[in-house]
Design a protein around this motif. Structure first.
Motif, PDB file in Angstrom:
ATOM      1  N   PRO A  95      47.773  39.522  42.661  1.00 43.62           N
ATOM      2  CA  PRO A  95      46.438  40.086  42.907  1.00 43.62           C
ATOM      3  C   PRO A  95      45.359  39.010  42.999  1.00 43.62           C
ATOM      4  N   ASP A  96      45.552  37.877  42.329  1.00 37.63           N
ATOM      5  CA  ASP A  96      44.529  36.832  42.386  1.00 37.63           C
ATOM      6  C   ASP A  96      44.415  36.243  43.769  1.00 37.63           C
ATOM      7  N   LYS A  99      42.630  38.569  45.946  1.00 44.79           N
ATOM      8  CA  LYS A  99      41.202  38.592  45.654  1.00 44.79           C
ATOM      9  C   LYS A  99      40.520  37.384  46.286  1.00 44.79           C
ATOM     10  N   GLN A 100      41.199  36.236  46.211  1.00 39.71           N
ATOM     11  CA  GLN A 100      40.660  35.024  46.836  1.00 39.71           C
ATOM     12  C   GLN A 100      40.408  35.255  48.323  1.00 39.71           C
ATOM     13  N   GLN A 102      40.124  38.095  49.855  1.00 36.35           N
ATOM     14  CA  GLN A 102      39.093  39.111  50.055  1.00 36.35           C
ATOM     15  C   GLN A 102      37.704  38.529  49.859  1.00 36.35           C
ATOM     16  N   ASP A 103      37.545  37.690  48.840  1.00 31.91           N
ATOM     17  CA  ASP A 103      36.231  37.092  48.586  1.00 31.91           C
ATOM     18  C   ASP A 103      35.789  36.233  49.749  1.00 31.91           C
ATOM     19  N   ASN A 106      34.710  38.437  52.497  1.00 33.87           N
ATOM     20  CA  ASN A 106      33.446  39.115  52.202  1.00 33.87           C
ATOM     21  C   ASN A 106      32.272  38.183  52.392  1.00 33.87           C
ATOM     22  N   PHE A 185      43.698  45.994  47.798  1.00 33.81           N
ATOM     23  CA  PHE A 185      42.339  45.485  47.886  1.00 33.81           C
ATOM     24  C   PHE A 185      41.496  46.106  46.780  1.00 33.81           C
ATOM     25  N   THR A 186      40.609  45.307  46.223  1.00 36.08           N
ATOM     26  CA  THR A 186      39.648  45.896  45.287  1.00 36.08           C
ATOM     27  C   THR A 186      38.460  46.360  46.105  1.00 36.08           C
ATOM     28  N   THR A 188      34.970  47.017  47.369  1.00 36.93           N
ATOM     29  CA  THR A 188      33.630  46.450  47.143  1.00 36.93           C
ATOM     30  C   THR A 188      32.611  47.396  47.737  1.00 36.93           C
TER      31      THR A 188
END
Lengths: 199, 260
Positions: A95-96, A99-100, A102-103, A106, A185-186, A188
């Motif tokens: 998941p990390d 997230k990387q 995805q960030d 974004n 995906f988290t 946002t």
């Protein structure tokens, strides 16, 4: 006749077993995993498509709004950063890493949004045919990204569910005990609606 | 002589599990799907904004398009988007209706939401290179939105359909890149397949169980094989009087939206 009944039972058992084995999920887990990986590559393709639109967009805007250096540089840098973060199929359980990725994307979305907002102040730019085409392509790509993400999330949910629900959980604990659930995906805030472009 | 422990209890337990699983799968339908209008034809006018003359003018064009190219272009209006944005709504609706051929994904949906004053052209995967986002935007901006703004829904829809058909039927293959068709890889087992499987099970069971049936079956098979010279199967589409249904295609969010 007892002979017929017992032979029927026997026949049905053989047939039932031969049907139940594949449908009881041995094939399910690898199939769902491959589907989730395929959906992930769709997601990456759409993000890449967005990244490919950006150089053209930047040079078009520069033609009319060269003084907006900060915004333009921010977009170029964010794009470079976003294309550097790579995820292959094996990273999907982390998941990390997701997230990387995805960030970074974004951040690019944010920079793009600012660029488009700034473009509103330049009427010549807004009526430029190339810019208009790029805007609609960008909007379309953002929509495709959203659809690809939804498809990926659905595929990952199906896979993660199969790892835990009966009867596929039997295979998950034995033959596929090395498989971990895939990351989603988290959500946002504001990521669901694509940047609105007003004409 | 018995054939071992009676398998009925096993069969009963497994059947219950299978039914439970199937029920679980069925429960996972998308919530949106409950509110979608049915695909009653090429024009689905839930919001009742398309006048009858427009309908009768457009319908043959849509049918003609499909007959010539296989492209399923459907015009729809909905009374409400139910709080959704038009983009996900149109995509879900497109996928529910399965517009376009299964292998080519060549469907197009023109969706009008008069309540929210939004319109969208949703393009299937296979047509994204032809009816591009930019072209869809141009069609909406120039042909559809101005007429809608003036209250002329019939004219807007009619002109939009004409423009879409023009784009789709103009051969521009020299200068346009063909998109990569995204072929859906999950198999859908329809009821026919289940019926065939059930029939096969029954057949094999009977063959194992009854010697009499075996003799009968062999005779029938020999007869069929010897007589298969005359009277072949007629394959092809069943003549559907007004029946229209989606061809199994899907969309990935291509196209464009607009408002008025």
């Amino acid at each position: 006749m007892p002979n017929v009944i017992s032979r029927t039972c026997f026949a049905l058992t053989i047939i039932g077993l031969s049907l139940a084995l594949p449908s009881c999920g041995y094939n399910t887990i690898p199939t769902l995993q491959e589907q989730a990986k395929a959906r992930w590559s769709d997601v990456q393709n759409q993000y890449q498509r967005r990244a490919d639109l950006i150089p053209n967009l930047v040079s078009t805007v520069q033609g009319y709004a060269a003084q907006e250096k900060n915004v333009l540089t921010a977009v170029v840098e964010a794009r470079a950063k976003a294309t550097q973060v790579k995820i292959d199929a094996s990273d999907l359980t982390d998941p990390d890493k997701l997230k990387q990725f995805q960030d970074a994307q974004n951040q690019l979305s944010g920079a793009l949004g600012r660029l488009l907002a700034v473009s509103e102040n330049y009427p010549d730019l807004k009526s430029n045919q190339n810019f208009l085409a790029l805007q609609s392509q960008l909007e379309g790509t953002e929509n495709r990204i959203a659809v690809a993400r939804r498809d990926y999330i659905d595929a990952v949910r199906a896979f993660n569910t199969a790892l835990r629900t009966f009867p596929t959980v039997i295979w998950a604990k034995t033959a596929f005990s090395g498989e971990k659930p895939m990351a989603e995906f988290t959500a946002t805030t504001g990521a669901e609606t694509p940047p609105q472009v007003k004409f | 002589m018995s054939a071992g422990p009676p398998p009925f209890s096993f069969a009963g337990g497994a059947a219950r599990v299978v039914f439970a699983f199937i029920a679980l799968l069925c429960a996972n339908q998308a919530v949106l799907a409950v509110n979608f209008p049915g695909l009653t034809g090429r024009i689905v006018d839930q919001a009742n904004i398309i006048p009858a003359e427009t309908r009768s003018a457009i319908e043959p064009k849509l049918a003609d398009l499909e007959a010539k190219s296989g492209i399923q272009l459907v015009v729809a209006s909905v009374s409400s988007l139910g709080g959704e944005e038009i983009e996900p709504y149109a995509n879900e609706l497109f996928r529910t209706w399965k517009l376009g051929e299964n292998t080519k994904n060549n469907g197009v949906l023109l969706l009008v939401a008069p309540n929210e004053r939004k319109v969208r052209i949703e393009v299937g995967y296979g047509l994204e290179g032809t009816l591009t986002d930019a072209l869809s935007t141009v069609i909406i901006t120039n042909a559809i939105a101005p007429r809608f703004k003036a209250g002329d829904f019939g004219g807007g829809v009619s002109r939009g359909v004409d423009d879409i058909i023009t784009v789709l039927t103009t051969d521009a293959s020299e200068w346009q890149q063909r998109p990569s068709l995204r072929l859906d890889d999950h198999q859908t087992t329809d009821p026919l397949t289940w019926l065939l499987i059930a029939g096969l099970i029954a057949l094999v069971t009977l063959l194992i169980v009854s010697p009499g049936f075996r003799w009968f079956f062999l005779n029938v098979v020999l007869n069929v094989l010897l007589n298969s010279g005359r009277g072949g199967f007629s394959s092809g589409r069943l003549p559907g009087g007004g029946g229209f249904s989606g061809g199994g295609g899907s969309s990935g969010g291509g196209g464009a939206s607009g408002r008025w």
